[in-house]
Scaffold this active site. Structure first.
Site, mmCIF file in Angstrom:
data_model
loop_
_atom_site.group_PDB
_atom_site.id
_atom_site.type_symbol
_atom_site.label_atom_id
_atom_site.label_comp_id
_atom_site.label_asym_id
_atom_site.label_seq_id
_atom_site.Cartn_x
_atom_site.Cartn_y
_atom_site.Cartn_z
ATOM 1 N N HIS A 24 0.601 -1.001 -0.297
ATOM 2 C CA HIS A 24 0.093 -0.090 0.012
ATOM 3 C C HIS A 24 1.031 1.013 0.196
ATOM 4 O O HIS A 24 1.096 1.970 0.650
ATOM 5 C CB HIS A 24 -0.405 0.118 1.278
ATOM 6 C CG HIS A 24 -2.077 0.821 1.528
ATOM 7 N ND1 HIS A 24 -3.375 0.742 0.343
ATOM 8 C CD2 HIS A 24 -2.231 2.431 1.191
ATOM 9 C CE1 HIS A 24 -4.239 1.780 0.841
ATOM 10 N NE2 HIS A 24 -3.344 3.177 0.876
ATOM 11 N N ASP A 26 -0.245 5.726 -0.703
ATOM 12 C CA ASP A 26 -0.752 6.809 -1.230
ATOM 13 C C ASP A 26 -0.262 8.078 -2.426
ATOM 14 O O ASP A 26 -1.203 8.995 -2.365
ATOM 15 C CB ASP A 26 -1.855 7.335 -0.086
ATOM 16 C CG ASP A 26 -2.407 5.721 0.332
ATOM 17 O OD1 ASP A 26 -3.787 6.187 -0.057
ATOM 18 O OD2 ASP A 26 -2.382 6.049 1.827
ATOM 19 N N GLU A 129 -9.256 1.684 -2.185
ATOM 20 C CA GLU A 129 -8.726 1.596 -1.566
ATOM 21 C C GLU A 129 -10.514 2.067 -0.810
ATOM 22 O O GLU A 129 -10.866 2.864 -0.575
ATOM 23 C CB GLU A 129 -8.128 2.251 -0.119
ATOM 24 C CG GLU A 129 -8.122 2.296 1.344
ATOM 25 C CD GLU A 129 -7.157 2.649 1.517
ATOM 26 O OE1 GLU A 129 -6.300 2.940 2.311
ATOM 27 O OE2 GLU A 129 -6.081 3.922 0.731
ATOM 28 N N HIS A 156 -13.495 2.044 3.533
ATOM 29 C CA HIS A 156 -12.324 2.910 4.584
ATOM 30 C C HIS A 156 -12.713 3.274 5.347
ATOM 31 O O HIS A 156 -13.061 2.182 6.707
ATOM 32 C CB HIS A 156 -12.064 4.278 3.794
ATOM 33 C CG HIS A 156 -11.047 4.674 4.342
ATOM 34 N ND1 HIS A 156 -10.726 6.140 4.300
ATOM 35 C CD2 HIS A 156 -9.454 4.843 3.711
ATOM 36 C CE1 HIS A 156 -9.859 6.674 4.199
ATOM 37 N NE2 HIS A 156 -8.939 5.757 4.510
ATOM 38 N N HIS A 197 -8.782 -2.248 7.112
ATOM 39 C CA HIS A 197 -9.841 -0.834 7.298
ATOM 40 C C HIS A 197 -11.168 -2.221 7.801
ATOM 41 O O HIS A 197 -11.868 -0.845 8.122
ATOM 42 C CB HIS A 197 -9.877 -0.215 6.829
ATOM 43 C CG HIS A 197 -9.088 0.918 5.961
ATOM 44 N ND1 HIS A 197 -8.986 1.859 6.544
ATOM 45 C CD2 HIS A 197 -8.014 1.481 5.592
ATOM 46 C CE1 HIS A 197 -8.079 3.169 6.287
ATOM 47 N NE2 HIS A 197 -7.410 2.413 5.694
ATOM 48 N N HIS A 218 -2.281 -3.236 5.081
ATOM 49 C CA HIS A 218 -1.537 -2.371 5.474
ATOM 50 C C HIS A 218 -2.394 -2.356 6.919
ATOM 51 O O HIS A 218 -2.843 -1.536 7.377
ATOM 52 C CB HIS A 218 -1.420 -0.859 4.947
ATOM 53 C CG HIS A 218 -2.602 -0.028 4.705
ATOM 54 N ND1 HIS A 218 -3.768 -1.019 3.855
ATOM 55 C CD2 HIS A 218 -3.186 1.058 4.784
ATOM 56 C CE1 HIS A 218 -4.506 0.005 3.969
ATOM 57 N NE2 HIS A 218 -4.751 1.052 4.480
ATOM 58 N N ASP A 326 1.849 2.212 3.695
ATOM 59 C CA ASP A 326 1.340 3.306 3.703
ATOM 60 C C ASP A 326 2.029 5.118 3.387
ATOM 61 O O ASP A 326 1.194 5.938 3.931
ATOM 62 C CB ASP A 326 0.225 3.306 4.971
ATOM 63 C CG ASP A 326 -0.900 3.955 4.879
ATOM 64 O OD1 ASP A 326 -1.041 4.083 3.705
ATOM 65 O OD2 ASP A 326 -1.724 4.060 5.960
#
Length: 418
Positions: A24, A26, A129, A156, A197, A218, A326
């Site tokens: 993961h 972003d 995500e 999420h 999540h 993650h 992350d």
């Protein structure tokens, strides 16, 4: 050469043979927020502004050989707006691949991941995500898969109408019947079911329903740090039977209990002054800096993350763990893992703790590639005997639309992708 230097050299040599396949990152969201996808303004081949955790040089220094790029969008968008924004995120990843073809290569299968590695490129996969990105539509799910998305994180920070989030008030009690159908359709497609999540009940329901290995892209261990974003011990222990992989994250709030206590005190400090801890006004910044000066925050370290990995290996086994940093989805980082160049420090720490090269190779590379390959195998079998699902949320759950489930959890971790 000191012992620390020797371990770091050993770690780098190991990563040359078994690079990191990270679950993961972003970067696409950071590029959206910072420069509106203008890659000339934030060129990851040359930019040294310090605004990102990720660039090509640091990916190479970190020994990264494969990366799941998150195509996250905020749950507050919802509906068609969430779908459109997800497509924009996918377009950003494609733009990165086109701009840096010698460094980043699209990969949709385990074979393509291995081929990219053999050619010295960083295999680039995508993960969406949050289930809000499909707007309760299995056809949209299939379209994302055709565009290259290889996992969907079921939720999420907020619930979706068909699944509960870890950081929202329970509404569905896990997965609804439509949520179970989403999992089954993902299995048929070969899209990994990502349980980061999600609530613990959603995790357990997905493990019950899924015919394919699941992923935690993650998340770390709740037995080490009691945060709702982490994986409970019983779920880790159940993972081998499913064949899935839990990828430890480096997010300080999720790995270091002492930091959670510090954050609560900081928020109280802000609240007492009539301010929110996420306010960006000069007054709020001054109040925050006042608290930090008087109470320096504790910092998670490489050893903190290694504690999680020790625990995860003990419960799930070396065949079922991985790494999901992350990066570029967090505002603060763990000391020693400040950006994507930090992976060798973590591997060196694990070497010092007696981890074998075999276990480390599984952690960094083999487990992640294997779970992609296994999902492909399940999909090949299911696609021969099953047709695309035409189920709707109205049919299975009796819900006329796809309005977001009510939320209001005091455990919310903020509006960013984390």
């Amino acid at each position: 050469m000191s012992t620390d230097d020797a371990a770091l050299s050993h770690a780098r040599a190991l990563l040359e043979r078994y690079p990191v396949a990270d679950g993961h990152n972003d970067l696409p969201w950071a590029l959206r927020e910072q420069v509106g996808y203008d890659l000339d303004r934030r060129d990851i081949a040359t930019d040294q502004s310090g605004n990102l955790h990720t660039d090509l040089d640091r990916l190479r220094a970190g020994g990264v050989g494969a990366q799941f790029w998150s195509v996250y969008v905020r749950p507050s968008l919802g509906g068609d707006s969430a779908v459109s924004a997800t497509l924009e995120q996918i377009d950003c990843v494609r733009s990165l691949l086109a701009r840096y073809p010698k460094d980043l290569r699209a990969a949709h299968t385990a074979e393509e991941v291995e081929a990219a590695r053999a050619d010295g490129a960083i295999a680039s996969l995508m993960g969406a995500e949050g289930g809000h990105s499909i707007a309760c539509s299995l056809a949209t799910l299939r379209a994302l898969h055709r565009l290259g998305v290889r996992y969907l994180t079921l939720t999420h920070n907020d619930n979706v109408p068909w699944a509960d989030s870890a950081t929202d008030q329970p509404a569905a009690g896990g997965l609804t019947p439509f949520g179970e159908e989403v999992v089954r359709e993902m299995n048929r497609l070969g899209m990994l079911v990502d349980l980061s999540h999600t609530s613990a009940d959603t995790m357990r329901d997905a493990l019950r329903v899924s015919r394919s290995p699941v992923l935690f892209s993650h998340s770390s261990a709740r037995g080490v740090c009691d945060h709702p974003r982490n994986i409970p011990d019983d779920v880790l222990a159940a993972l081998p039977a499913n064949g899935g992989v839990a990828m430890a994250t480096f997010v300080p709030d999720f790995v270091f209990s002492e930091l959670g206590e510090w954050n609560r005190a900081a928020r109280e400090h802000m609240s007492e002054r009539g301010l929110h801890h996420r306010d960006t006004t000069p007054e709020a910044k001054a109040a925050w800096e006042e608290f930090v000066a008087a109470h320096p925050p504790p910092r998670a370290t490489v050893a903190t993350v290694a504690d999680h990995l020790d625990h995860m290996r003990e419960l799930a086994g070396a065949d079922h763990i991985g790494l999901g940093g992350d990066f570029d989805g967090v505002s603060s980082t763990t000391e020693g893992l400040d950006d994507v160049s930090g992976y060798p420090r973590l591997i060196a720490e694990l070497l010092d703790r007696g981890w074998s090269e075999s276990d480390l190779a599984k952690l960094t590379w083999s487990n992640a590639v294997r779970v992609v390959r296994d999902a492909e195998g399940v999909a090949a079998e299911l696609s021969r005997i099953e047709q695309p699902s035409l189920a709707t949320i109205a049919e299975l759950d009796g819900t006329p639309g796809c309005a977001r489930s009510p939320s209001g959890s005091s455990q919310a971790v903020g509006d960013g992708p984390t």
